[in-house]
Each structure stands twice: as C-alpha cells, then as structure tokens.
Motif scaffolding. Sequence first.
Motif, PDB file in Angstrom:
ATOM      1  N   LEU A 295       0.801  -1.221   0.000  1.00  0.00           N
ATOM      2  CA  LEU A 295       0.000   0.000   0.000  1.00  0.00           C
ATOM      3  C   LEU A 295       0.836   1.275   0.000  1.00  0.00           C
ATOM      4  CD1 LEU A 295      -2.885  -1.008   2.409  1.00  0.00           C
ATOM      5  CD2 LEU A 295      -3.141  -0.223   0.055  1.00  0.00           C
ATOM      6  N   ASP A 296       2.145   1.159   0.189  1.00  0.00           N
ATOM      7  CA  ASP A 296       2.988   2.343   0.120  1.00  0.00           C
ATOM      8  C   ASP A 296       3.207   2.798  -1.316  1.00  0.00           C
ATOM      9  OD1 ASP A 296       4.368  -0.012  -0.307  1.00  0.00           O
ATOM     10  OD2 ASP A 296       6.281   0.813   0.344  1.00  0.00           O
ATOM     11  N   ASP A 297       2.898   1.916  -2.285  1.00  0.00           N
ATOM     12  CA  ASP A 297       3.112   2.253  -3.692  1.00  0.00           C
ATOM     13  C   ASP A 297       2.006   1.640  -4.544  1.00  0.00           C
ATOM     14  OD1 ASP A 297       4.319   3.291  -5.949  1.00  0.00           O
ATOM     15  OD2 ASP A 297       5.675   1.581  -6.207  1.00  0.00           O
ATOM     16  N   PRO A 298       0.736   2.044  -4.311  1.00  0.00           N
ATOM     17  CA  PRO A 298      -0.360   1.458  -5.064  1.00  0.00           C
ATOM     18  C   PRO A 298      -0.249   1.784  -6.553  1.00  0.00           C
ATOM     19  CG  PRO A 298      -1.113   3.368  -3.826  1.00  0.00           C
ATOM     20  CD  PRO A 298       0.296   3.086  -3.394  1.00  0.00           C
ATOM     21  N   PRO A 299      -0.663   0.871  -7.448  1.00  0.00           N
ATOM     22  CA  PRO A 299      -1.345  -0.392  -7.169  1.00  0.00           C
ATOM     23  C   PRO A 299      -0.413  -1.555  -6.858  1.00  0.00           C
ATOM     24  CG  PRO A 299      -1.193  -0.098  -9.525  1.00  0.00           C
ATOM     25  CD  PRO A 299      -0.578   1.131  -8.909  1.00  0.00           C
ATOM     26  N   GLY A 300       0.852  -1.285  -6.575  1.00  0.00           N
ATOM     27  CA  GLY A 300       1.786  -2.361  -6.285  1.00  0.00           C
ATOM     28  C   GLY A 300       2.110  -3.173  -7.527  1.00  0.00           C
ATOM     29  N   GLU A 301       2.747  -4.302  -7.285  1.00  0.00           N
ATOM     30  CA  GLU A 301       3.160  -5.158  -8.399  1.00  0.00           C
ATOM     31  C   GLU A 301       2.832  -6.614  -8.078  1.00  0.00           C
ATOM     32  OE1 GLU A 301       7.250  -6.386 -10.821  1.00  0.00           O
ATOM     33  OE2 GLU A 301       7.215  -4.590  -9.551  1.00  0.00           O
ATOM     34  N   PRO A 302       1.983  -7.246  -8.913  1.00  0.00           N
ATOM     35  CA  PRO A 302       1.666  -8.660  -8.672  1.00  0.00           C
ATOM     36  C   PRO A 302       2.929  -9.515  -8.776  1.00  0.00           C
ATOM     37  CG  PRO A 302       0.176  -7.672 -10.285  1.00  0.00           C
ATOM     38  CD  PRO A 302       1.308  -6.704 -10.086  1.00  0.00           C
ATOM     39  N   PRO A 303       2.941 -10.679  -8.111  1.00  0.00           N
ATOM     40  CA  PRO A 303       1.857 -11.216  -7.287  1.00  0.00           C
ATOM     41  C   PRO A 303       1.808 -10.560  -5.907  1.00  0.00           C
ATOM     42  CG  PRO A 303       3.713 -12.710  -7.226  1.00  0.00           C
ATOM     43  CD  PRO A 303       4.081 -11.614  -8.202  1.00  0.00           C
ATOM     44  N   TYR A 304       0.610 -10.536  -5.328  1.00  0.00           N
ATOM     45  CA  TYR A 304       0.402 -10.035  -3.982  1.00  0.00           C
ATOM     46  C   TYR A 304       0.454 -11.235  -3.031  1.00  0.00           C
ATOM     47  CZ  TYR A 304      -1.208  -6.107  -6.720  1.00  0.00           C
ATOM     48  OH  TYR A 304      -1.278  -5.072  -7.631  1.00  0.00           O
ATOM     49  N   THR A 305       1.168 -11.086  -1.935  1.00  0.00           N
ATOM     50  CA  THR A 305       1.518 -12.263  -1.147  1.00  0.00           C
ATOM     51  C   THR A 305       1.262 -12.099   0.348  1.00  0.00           C
ATOM     52  OG1 THR A 305       3.810 -11.532  -0.821  1.00  0.00           O
ATOM     53  CG2 THR A 305       3.337 -12.856  -2.801  1.00  0.00           C
ATOM     54  N   VAL A 306       1.299 -13.237   1.016  1.00  0.00           N
ATOM     55  CA  VAL A 306       1.333 -13.349   2.473  1.00  0.00           C
ATOM     56  C   VAL A 306       2.584 -14.122   2.838  1.00  0.00           C
ATOM     57  CG1 VAL A 306       0.239 -14.451   4.472  1.00  0.00           C
ATOM     58  CG2 VAL A 306      -1.170 -13.245   2.780  1.00  0.00           C
ATOM     59  N   SER A 307       3.334 -13.636   3.814  1.00  0.00           N
ATOM     60  CA  SER A 307       4.541 -14.315   4.279  1.00  0.00           C
ATOM     61  C   SER A 307       4.249 -15.084   5.558  1.00  0.00           C
ATOM     62  CB  SER A 307       5.672 -13.312   4.543  1.00  0.00           C
ATOM     63  OG  SER A 307       6.078 -12.667   3.362  1.00  0.00           O
ATOM     64  N   ALA A 308       4.755 -16.305   5.649  1.00  0.00           N
ATOM     65  CA  ALA A 308       4.633 -17.100   6.868  1.00  0.00           C
ATOM     66  C   ALA A 308       5.967 -17.120   7.589  1.00  0.00           C
ATOM     67  CB  ALA A 308       4.197 -18.526   6.536  1.00  0.00           C
ATOM     68  N   ILE A 309       5.937 -16.828   8.886  1.00  0.00           N
ATOM     69  CA  ILE A 309       7.154 -16.858   9.695  1.00  0.00           C
ATOM     70  C   ILE A 309       6.868 -17.640  10.965  1.00  0.00           C
ATOM     71  CG2 ILE A 309       7.978 -14.646   8.795  1.00  0.00           C
ATOM     72  CD1 ILE A 309       7.063 -13.365  11.452  1.00  0.00           C
ATOM     73  N   ALA A 310       7.914 -18.125  11.586  1.00  0.00           N
ATOM     74  CA  ALA A 310       7.764 -18.831  12.849  1.00  0.00           C
ATOM     75  C   ALA A 310       7.383 -17.863  13.965  1.00  0.00           C
ATOM     76  CB  ALA A 310       9.053 -19.554  13.203  1.00  0.00           C
ATOM     77  N   ASP A 311       6.508 -18.300  14.846  1.00  0.00           N
ATOM     78  CA  ASP A 311       6.131 -17.515  16.013  1.00  0.00           C
ATOM     79  C   ASP A 311       7.290 -17.551  17.005  1.00  0.00           C
ATOM     80  OD1 ASP A 311       5.128 -16.495  18.369  1.00  0.00           O
ATOM     81  OD2 ASP A 311       3.289 -17.669  18.338  1.00  0.00           O
ATOM     82  N   PRO A 312       7.956 -16.415  17.248  1.00  0.00           N
ATOM     83  CA  PRO A 312       9.121 -16.440  18.133  1.00  0.00           C
ATOM     84  C   PRO A 312       8.778 -16.726  19.584  1.00  0.00           C
ATOM     85  CG  PRO A 312       8.552 -14.191  17.576  1.00  0.00           C
ATOM     86  CD  PRO A 312       7.677 -15.076  16.734  1.00  0.00           C
ATOM     87  N   SER A 313       7.499 -16.650  19.947  1.00  0.00           N
ATOM     88  CA  SER A 313       7.125 -16.916  21.338  1.00  0.00           C
ATOM     89  C   SER A 313       6.813 -18.384  21.585  1.00  0.00           C
ATOM     90  CB  SER A 313       5.904 -16.072  21.718  1.00  0.00           C
ATOM     91  OG  SER A 313       4.759 -16.488  21.022  1.00  0.00           O
ATOM     92  N   CYS A 314       6.783 -19.203  20.519  1.00  0.00           N
ATOM     93  CA  CYS A 314       6.527 -20.623  20.687  1.00  0.00           C
ATOM     94  C   CYS A 314       7.746 -21.332  21.261  1.00  0.00           C
ATOM     95  CB  CYS A 314       6.163 -21.266  19.348  1.00  0.00           C
ATOM     96  SG  CYS A 314       4.410 -21.176  18.960  1.00  0.00           S
ATOM     97  N   PRO A 315       7.531 -22.354  22.086  1.00  0.00           N
ATOM     98  CA  PRO A 315       8.678 -23.110  22.599  1.00  0.00           C
ATOM     99  C   PRO A 315       9.442 -23.763  21.456  1.00  0.00           C
ATOM    100  CG  PRO A 315       6.668 -23.636  23.825  1.00  0.00           C
ATOM    101  CD  PRO A 315       6.248 -22.846  22.636  1.00  0.00           C
ATOM    102  N   ARG A 316      10.725 -23.722  21.535  1.00  0.00           N
ATOM    103  CA  ARG A 316      11.570 -24.341  20.514  1.00  0.00           C
ATOM    104  C   ARG A 316      11.643 -25.844  20.759  1.00  0.00           C
ATOM    105  NH1 ARG A 316      11.746 -20.835  16.425  1.00  0.00           N
ATOM    106  NH2 ARG A 316      12.253 -18.727  17.195  1.00  0.00           N
ATOM    107  N   THR A 317      11.536 -26.621  19.704  1.00  0.00           N
ATOM    108  CA  THR A 317      11.681 -28.067  19.803  1.00  0.00           C
ATOM    109  C   THR A 317      12.896 -28.512  19.050  1.00  0.00           C
ATOM    110  OG1 THR A 317      10.235 -28.390  17.891  1.00  0.00           O
ATOM    111  CG2 THR A 317       9.204 -28.404  20.058  1.00  0.00           C
ATOM    112  N   ALA A 318      13.503 -29.575  19.504  1.00  0.00           N
ATOM    113  CA  ALA A 318      14.719 -30.074  18.857  1.00  0.00           C
ATOM    114  C   ALA A 318      14.392 -30.699  17.515  1.00  0.00           C
ATOM    115  CB  ALA A 318      15.362 -31.112  19.759  1.00  0.00           C
TER     116      ALA A 318
END
Length: 318
Positions: A295-318
């Motif tokens: 939204l800082d530069d509409p209409p932007g440039e396709p593709p429009y995306t969602v990024s998935a990241i790890a929740d840093p507050s979740c307990p870490r597992t080995a």
Amino acid sequence: MRVTTRLFCLGASVLLAVAGQTGAAGARGLPDTYVVSRAPGVLPEGIAVARDGTVYVSSDGTGRLFRGHVGDPELRPFAARGIDDRTSTLGVHTDRRGRVYSVGGASLTVHDERGRLLARRTAEDGPLGTADLNDLVITRDAVYVTDWANPVVHRAELRHGRLGPLRPWLDIRGANPRFPARYWLLNGIVADREGGTLLVASNGTEALWRVDTSSREVEQVRLGEESFGADGMVLRGRTLYAVINYGAPSGVYVAELSQDLRTGAVRHRITGEPFDLPTTLARHGCRLYVVNSQLDDPPGEPPYTVSAIADPSCPRTA
C-alpha cells in the motif's frame, strides 16, 4: 487496518533480525509464501486463518475476498455475495462456526463458507462524517468494529448467532480530549477470551488503548517508551502480536502483557525482509501469517503475497 503510510511511509529497516524465521516456518512442509492474487491492483490488507487452516484475505484495492488453505501456496477468489458495491474490504475474521465477518466502507457483512450473505449491517455516520470501518473482533455477545474516519468504536450485538444493528458504542476521545479528533485513526482491535476487555490500536496517537466493555472506561496500555501505533493485531492469552508500519520500523512486534492487560513489554521485533509493507497478521499453530500489502506504492506489483514466519514466542523443539 488501513495503513497510515497513505499519509506518509516510513521505510522498512531492520531493528532486530530473527534468524531462521522463514526456514522454521516451512520446516513441516508448509509454504513460506502464499500468493493471494496475480491480478493487478488487488492490494491485500486483512487476513484470518480458521481453526481448520482455511485462509481468508481481503483486498483494499478491489473489495474482494480470497480463500485458500495453509497447505496450499495459492489462494483463489472467494465468491462472497452481496459486496459487489464495496470497493475496499479491510478487516476479516472467522467465528467458531466458520462464518466469515468482514468490513469495508460503512458495511459489516457475514458470509457462510459457501459465500452466501447471512447479514449486512451499515454503520451510522460519526462525529466527523461517514464511517470508514477498519477492523473487527468477535466476542461471545457482540462484534466490535473500529472506524478509521471517526474516533468511534461501533458494536453489533450477537444473540443466538443473530447479528443486531451496528451502532456507535464508544467515542474514544474522552481518553485524550486534547488530541485532534480527526487524527485518532483507529485501527486494529482484539479482545480477551471473556470479551470483557478490548485493546484498540490508534495510529494517530501511536498508542494502544484498553477498554473495559462493562464500564467503557478507556486507558492507555503502558509499554514503556515503545511507540505502538499498531495496525492489525492478534491476542493470545497475554501475548499480543501486532503489525506496526508507522511510528516505528515496519514489521511484527510481539509483546507480553500483564494479567490485567494494562502494562507490558515488547519481547520480539521482526522487521525488514520478507515483508513488503505489512498491514496485519493471523496466527495458526506456531506460525504467523503476515500480509504484504504494497500500500505504500499502489497499485503495487503482482503477485500479492502473504509471508509465513515462525512464532518467536513458541517453545523451541529439537
């Protein structure tokens, strides 16, 4: 969740890099990136992830909704009926029955999983003019909605699954009478499990406000010297996940709050890549799904995306 960068944009900078975020997010074979749409002008804004992993994303650019699943990297248009006249859709959430609530312009709508329109409510004008609904939260007995154009929280009663009229419920100016009404810019909103406390983000005040739903008393949440003009937010217990794109480096901020939700401290900051002007987020499992709005530069440039990241507050597992 209308991003304040429409007024001016702060360039993204890296305040704290969280190593291995995207790698951890895809460790179980789930995508790191989801394509909302490849059509020009979509500009995604809001997101919800249901319990079964169904993903809904709203479009600020077209008013449409898109649907997918956390296991599939491509979303598709969701045939939500009765919103053809809505040119922008912002906040989107689901309830325990899988119904889809969304807001845009002055309207709040509810759809079933097939896209059938179950309810549509129109907000009244506020003290500054026509409502511009931004985000919503669903509690046991009501839906609360923020208004970007007016310093007002609207409320629609929920009784036996039926949605009542959408009415002005709280004029938040009383919490800071000297602050100019037009600059409150109410944005994200969340509630505790019981629905007795709301947290309302204000881009303009760069602060988070606590609202008691019984007394309607409003007070600022104390987060030290932290600027916290959040956009979209998620509250899980006492952990608050927020996207900030104004007043601080753009990215995801995770705060741990006190039991009464009156004070807290930011424990994690994830800024810079892989985000492209994030507006809001959803949580599912130990992953955070962050909308790249452009939204800082509409209409932007396709593709429009969602990024998935790890929740840093979740307990870490080995």
